[in-house]
Design an enzyme around this catalytic site. Structure first.
Site, PDB file in Angstrom:
ATOM      1  N   ARG A  50       0.806  -1.297  -0.008  1.00  0.00           N
ATOM      2  CA  ARG A  50      -0.085   0.108   0.059  1.00  0.00           C
ATOM      3  C   ARG A  50       0.881   1.269  -0.082  1.00  0.00           C
ATOM      4  O   ARG A  50       0.524   2.290  -0.618  1.00  0.00           O
ATOM      5  CB  ARG A  50      -1.034   0.054   1.063  1.00  0.00           C
ATOM      6  CG  ARG A  50      -1.673   1.414   1.312  1.00  0.00           C
ATOM      7  CD  ARG A  50      -2.850   1.370   2.059  1.00  0.00           C
ATOM      8  NE  ARG A  50      -3.092   0.575   3.162  1.00  0.00           N
ATOM      9  CZ  ARG A  50      -2.490   0.715   4.548  1.00  0.00           C
ATOM     10  NH1 ARG A  50      -1.637   1.543   4.548  1.00  0.00           N
ATOM     11  NH2 ARG A  50      -2.419  -0.170   5.379  1.00  0.00           N
ATOM     12  N   TYR A 102     -14.752  18.404 -16.225  1.00  0.00           N
ATOM     13  CA  TYR A 102     -15.172  17.043 -16.262  1.00  0.00           C
ATOM     14  C   TYR A 102     -16.529  16.965 -15.382  1.00  0.00           C
ATOM     15  O   TYR A 102     -16.388  17.130 -14.143  1.00  0.00           O
ATOM     16  CB  TYR A 102     -14.110  15.993 -15.745  1.00  0.00           C
ATOM     17  CG  TYR A 102     -14.418  14.473 -15.782  1.00  0.00           C
ATOM     18  CD1 TYR A 102     -14.688  13.761 -17.008  1.00  0.00           C
ATOM     19  CD2 TYR A 102     -14.343  14.136 -14.595  1.00  0.00           C
ATOM     20  CE1 TYR A 102     -14.964  12.595 -16.826  1.00  0.00           C
ATOM     21  CE2 TYR A 102     -14.702  12.685 -14.453  1.00  0.00           C
ATOM     22  CZ  TYR A 102     -15.008  11.923 -15.643  1.00  0.00           C
ATOM     23  OH  TYR A 102     -15.297  10.486 -15.527  1.00  0.00           O
ATOM     24  N   ASP A 174      -5.456  19.571 -14.590  1.00  0.00           N
ATOM     25  CA  ASP A 174      -5.642  18.369 -14.862  1.00  0.00           C
ATOM     26  C   ASP A 174      -5.393  18.096 -16.320  1.00  0.00           C
ATOM     27  O   ASP A 174      -5.985  18.867 -17.436  1.00  0.00           O
ATOM     28  CB  ASP A 174      -7.322  18.180 -14.736  1.00  0.00           C
ATOM     29  CG  ASP A 174      -7.736  16.661 -14.926  1.00  0.00           C
ATOM     30  OD1 ASP A 174      -7.108  15.945 -15.922  1.00  0.00           O
ATOM     31  OD2 ASP A 174      -8.829  16.271 -14.665  1.00  0.00           O
ATOM     32  N   LYS A 199      -7.037   7.097 -19.072  1.00  0.00           N
ATOM     33  CA  LYS A 199      -7.182   7.847 -20.509  1.00  0.00           C
ATOM     34  C   LYS A 199      -6.151   7.402 -21.535  1.00  0.00           C
ATOM     35  O   LYS A 199      -5.713   6.319 -21.743  1.00  0.00           O
ATOM     36  CB  LYS A 199      -7.799   9.321 -20.619  1.00  0.00           C
ATOM     37  CG  LYS A 199      -8.923   9.486 -19.424  1.00  0.00           C
ATOM     38  CD  LYS A 199     -10.266   8.758 -19.696  1.00  0.00           C
ATOM     39  CE  LYS A 199     -11.217   8.792 -18.617  1.00  0.00           C
ATOM     40  NZ  LYS A 199     -11.325  10.109 -17.848  1.00  0.00           N
TER      41      LYS A 199
HETATM   42  C1  LIG Z   1     -11.840  10.498 -16.806  1.00  0.00           C
HETATM   43  C2  LIG Z   1     -11.343  11.786 -16.052  1.00  0.00           C
HETATM   44  C3  LIG Z   1     -11.446  12.066 -14.730  1.00  0.00           C
HETATM   45  C4  LIG Z   1     -11.770  10.992 -13.763  1.00  0.00           C
HETATM   46  O1  LIG Z   1     -11.036   9.954 -13.899  1.00  0.00           O
HETATM   47  P1  LIG Z   1     -11.336   8.283 -13.519  1.00  0.00           P
HETATM   48  O2  LIG Z   1     -10.268   7.428 -13.880  1.00  0.00           O
HETATM   49  O3  LIG Z   1     -12.769   7.941 -14.527  1.00  0.00           O
HETATM   50  O4  LIG Z   1     -11.486   8.384 -12.146  1.00  0.00           O
HETATM   51  C5  LIG Z   1     -10.795  13.247 -14.585  1.00  0.00           C
HETATM   52  N1  LIG Z   1     -10.599  14.421 -15.442  1.00  0.00           N
HETATM   53  C6  LIG Z   1     -10.745  14.012 -16.460  1.00  0.00           C
HETATM   54  C7  LIG Z   1     -10.680  15.285 -17.549  1.00  0.00           C
HETATM   55  C8  LIG Z   1     -11.169  12.915 -17.115  1.00  0.00           C
HETATM   56  O5  LIG Z   1     -11.466  12.854 -18.476  1.00  0.00           O
END
Ligand SMILES: *Cc1c(COP(=O)(O)O)cnc(C)c1O
Length: 387
Positions: A50, A102, A174, A199
């Site tokens: 962890r 998002y 982000d 992603k």
């Molecule tokens: C998908 C996404 C998230 C959240 O990510 P998860 O892996 O689905 O928890 C946050 N910010 C953006 C811009 C995203 O596309």
């Protein structure tokens, strides 16, 4: 060697051929939850997974290098990454967030605010007066998401992080939509970079994961410690798969954005399409900024069908290659309808303020042949006309 070539090499080979046990070129996966103490009162480099794990650390080290950060912390999702990045906020503290962020981020921040964990104000960060008014309230954190989802608006990272810091706030970016292959926010002033590695970084739509990259080593250390304390660190198997995805990040993103540019131009020429949102188009309001700030325009775009919801239904029903699904950044092309899917959690008022109309569709462009994708879209646009 150019900076880009160095990053490419890091993505392809960071940590390769370093196995001391058998000389394995590809590092073995370490699934062990616990590690042997070499002697009494003498822990080894790892004790419990962890807190730390060699497979996860190899991925974290690779992502930290790609983002030019001091340290990355791998967690179990992009949402966990946002939670971790915002963990310094205390009750009463103010968070400034983008009005078109998002959908899951919007839900997280609103629910945290509703529970009194911190205060949040959503602003259009391209609107100088609105941003200045929000910063005058002395926020503790400014969250930037660029390009934004789903309208692909571009926020000036250098300018916004400088204003945030002048106001005494931590600047968090982000970077999920472009990945470090196309944008590196730390060089532009970000304190923390957040990723949904689900992603583009993983890129194969088979792992949910997240990362926080800190520009400063001490801040990174604190985040790693907190991630262990609250138990959100990612699994070694996920890290192994994600690192495998990162190996091909540059070639995937480059091919995907080339096709995305062709699709954007194609859609812009169609009479059934009211607007196309792609920063690579000269018609995009932030085209010049995107060109200066990013090293590519990315593989995400959205567009508005002139016929609204009825047109959307006909269009989506006729597609054969684009799959109707949430998420993005994978090798397969996806189409999403933000108002009923990714942004359904946003209340209709906030949605319309953000410009997310009923006719809006978002595309994540994959690795299929450009001609096949254009043929699929042509066929779906024909179905809209015949509807
Ligand atoms: C998908 C996404 C998230 C959240 O990510 P998860 O892996 O689905 O928890 C946050 N910010 C953006 C811009 C995203 O596309």
């Amino acid at each position: 060697m150019s900076e880009e070539r160095a990053a490419r090499t890091v993505a392809a080979t960071n940590g390769v051929a370093q196995d001391t046990a058998f000389g394995a070129v590809i590092s073995p996966i370490h699934l062990s939850t616990t590690f042997k103490f070499p002697a009494f009162e003498k822990p080894g480099p790892y004790d419990y997974s962890r807190l730390g794990n060699p497979t996860r650390d190899q991925l974290a080290d690779t992502i930290a290098k790609l983002e030019n950060g001091a340290r990355a912390v791998m967690v179990s999702s992009g949402m966990a990454a946002l939670e971790l990045a915002l963990s310094s906020l205390r009750p009463g503290d103010l968070l400034v967030a983008p009005h078109d962020c998002y959908g899951g981020t919007y839900r997280l921040l609103s629910m945290r605010a509703e529970r009194g964990h911190y205060r949040v104000t959503f602003v259009d960060q391209s609107d100088e007066a609105a941003l200045a008014a929000a910063l005058a309230q002395k926020p503790r954190v400014v969250l930037i998401e660029t390009p934004s989802n789903p309208l692909m608006r571009v926020v000036d990272i250098r300018r916004t992080t400088a204003l945030a810091k002048a106001a005494g706030a931590l600047a968090v970016v982000d970077n999920t939509f472009l990945s470090p292959a196309l944008q590196q926010p730390i060089g532009l002033g970000a304190d923390l970079v957040v990723h949904s590695t689900t992603k583009f970084l993983n890129g194969h739509s088979d792992v949910i994961g997240g990362a926080v990259v800190a520009a400063d080593a001490a801040v990174g250390e604190e985040l790693a410690s907190w991630a262990n304390t609250i138990g959100i660190t990612g699994s070694p198997l996920d890290a192994y798969l994600t690192l495998r995805g990162v190996r091909t990040l540059f070639v995937r993103v480059e091919q995907q954005q080339r096709t995305a540019a062709a699709i954007a131009a194609f859609l812009e020429a169609s009479p059934a399409v009211a607007r196309v949102h792609y920063p690579g188009l000269a018609s995009h309001p932030d085209h010049a900024l995107a060109k200066a700030q990013q090293s590519g325009f990315g593989a995400m775009l959205s567009f508005e069908l002139a016929g609204g919801l009825e047109a959307v239904r006909a269009f989506v029903g006729a597609l054969r290659i684009f799959t109707l699904a949430e998420s993005l950044g994978g090798v397969e092309s996806l189409v999403a309808h933000p108002p009923t899917m990714t942004h359904a959690a946003m209340d209709p008022g906030a949605r319309s303020t953000a410009g997310i109309t009923d006719g809006l569709l978002r595309l994540s462009v994959g690795l299929e042949a450009e001609g096949d994708l254009l043929a699929d879209l042509t066929h779906a646009l024909d179905a809209v006309r015949e509807n």
